[in-house]
Enzyme design. Structure first.
Site, PDB file in Angstrom:
ATOM      1  N   LYS A 194       0.889  -1.168   0.000  1.00 62.77           N
ATOM      2  CA  LYS A 194       0.000   0.000   0.000  1.00 62.77           C
ATOM      3  C   LYS A 194       0.925   1.215   0.000  1.00 62.77           C
ATOM      4  CE  LYS A 194      -4.116   1.907   0.214  1.00 62.77           C
ATOM      5  NZ  LYS A 194      -5.087   1.836  -0.887  1.00 62.77           N
ATOM      6  N   ASP A 226      -5.522  -2.987  -2.495  1.00 64.76           N
ATOM      7  CA  ASP A 226      -6.949  -2.892  -2.846  1.00 64.76           C
ATOM      8  C   ASP A 226      -7.182  -3.376  -4.276  1.00 64.76           C
ATOM      9  OD1 ASP A 226      -5.470  -0.674  -3.675  1.00 64.76           O
ATOM     10  OD2 ASP A 226      -7.055   0.789  -3.274  1.00 64.76           O
TER      11      ASP A 226
END
Ligand code: IPM
Ligand code: MG
Length: 369
Positions: A194, A226
């Site tokens: 991330k 994600d």
């Protein structure tokens, strides 16, 4: 005569003991039919350990683990122990043994058996033939980072906090595990982070790139977590090896597991660094949990546990032929239409845990004949 292989069995809770029984039968078969024998000791972990000793990871279990060549675990946890204080819940036993044995590399393959491709909730062409390997860092990251805790702010409010930390060596060693494995597969590694938000994973990405430079034959790519979650259900076959942090790996491996149709099919290996003598701590366990809702009924799927044993043969003892034999037996039994409840499909034959175990040993007989 080669020395016996020393195994520590940790059946744990829920369906753990029942499915371990079926592995014992595979081992008995090997003892009789193959040129290898195993010495098995049994130990306590999780709720079973709490009931007997008051703690989820008794010192004795740790000692036995250190003294064995490999550990085969069932599953831990259940509602009975959820009421206990956080520090003594069964999960602490699992996290404790991973940390104490230095099992930093968690290998979670997600393979779709042809016979089960229609058991997935995803479309057949999305999952058919899927074979990916998720490598999860297992002894660092937010699971173990300090400081951590829940603080009283004194104004009637509280503050909860955990810390996401990784050091260069921690990233390099898990990165190398991923690269080495990819070298034996399709030579692609996707590192998941991330890096658009978390500094620790900015560094994770930078260090992974450095590791990648040591492996010019491996194609290294990067993805935000994600997006990775989305890509895993959109087009999972784009991946070969995935390498990621402890918590992202926890989440993504459950997601990948479901691509295969059943958590009841998935094995895992957790490996430490080899010492000077080449000895490597290793623990094998199914990805699924203790399934307390069906425990004791004799209906649990023993295949993930049996496949975990096959990973043990492969990764701890280089017994590739025997591991292939076990994998083939599982595939044949599925091809014959035998199914436990969790993978039951139309026109198939629903069988108990024990009958599934029977079928596996019969199939081994046939394969070795
Ligand atoms: C897993 C489990 C464990 C984890 C729990 C039971 C502590 O979810 O092995 O994936 O979070 O690592
Ligand atoms: Mg998990």
């Amino acid at each position: 005569m080669p020395a016996n292989k020393k195994l520590l069995f940790l059946p744990g809770d829920g369906i753990g003991p029942e499915i371990m029984t079926e592995v014992r039968r595979v081992i008995d078969w090997m003892d009789q039919r193959r040129s290898v024998t195993f010495d098995i000791t049994e130990g306590l972990i999780g709720g079973a350990a709490i009931d007997e000793t008051g703690v989820p990871l008794p010192e004795e279990t740790l000692e036995a683990a250190h003294g064995s060549d490999a550990v085969l675990m069932g599953a831990v946890g259940g509602p009975k122990w959820e009421v206990l204080p956080f520090e003594v819940q069964p999960e602490r036993g699992l996290l404790g043994i991973r940390k104490e044995l230095g099992l930093f590399a968690n290998l979670r393959p997600a393979i779709v058996f042809d016979a089960l491709a229609d058991a997935s909730t995803l479309k057949l062409d999305v999952v058919k033939g899927l074979d990916i390997m998720i490598i999860r860092e297992l002894t660092g990251g937010i699971y173990f980072g300090e400081p951590r805790g829940i603080e009283d702010l004194g104004d009637g409010n509280r503050k909860g906090f955990n810390t996401l930390t990784y050091t260069t060596p921690e990233i390099h060693r898990i990165g190398r595990v991923a690269m080495d494995l990819a070298a034996k597969r399709n030579k692609r590694v996707c590192s998941i982070d991330k890096a658009n938000v978390l500094e620790t994973t900015v560094m994770w990405r930078e260090e992974m790139i450095k590791v990648g430079e040591e492996y010019p034959d491996i194609e290294l790519s990067h993805m935000y977590v994600d997006n990775a979650a989305m890509q895993l259900v959109r087009n999972p076959k784009q991946f070969d090896v995935i390498v990621t942090t402890n918590m992202f790996g926890d989440i993504l491996s459950d997601c990948a597991a479901m691509l295969t149709g059943s958590l009841g099919m998935l094995p895992s290996a957790s490996l430490g660094a080899p010492d000077e003598s080449g000895r490597q701590a290793a623990l094998y366990e199914p990805v699924h949990g203790s399934a307390p809702d069906i425990a004791g009924q004799g209906i649990a799927n023993p295949l993930a546990q049996i496949l975990s044993f096959s990973m043990l043969l492969r990764y701890s003892f280089d017994m590739f032929e025997d591991a292939d034999l076990v994998d083939q037996a599982v595939q044949n039994v599925l091809d014959q239409g035998l199914r436990t409840g969790d993978i039951m499909g139309e026109g198939k034959t629903q069988v108990s845990t024990e009958v599934m175990g029977d079928a596996i040993t019969k199939e081994l007989d046939k394969l070795a004949a």
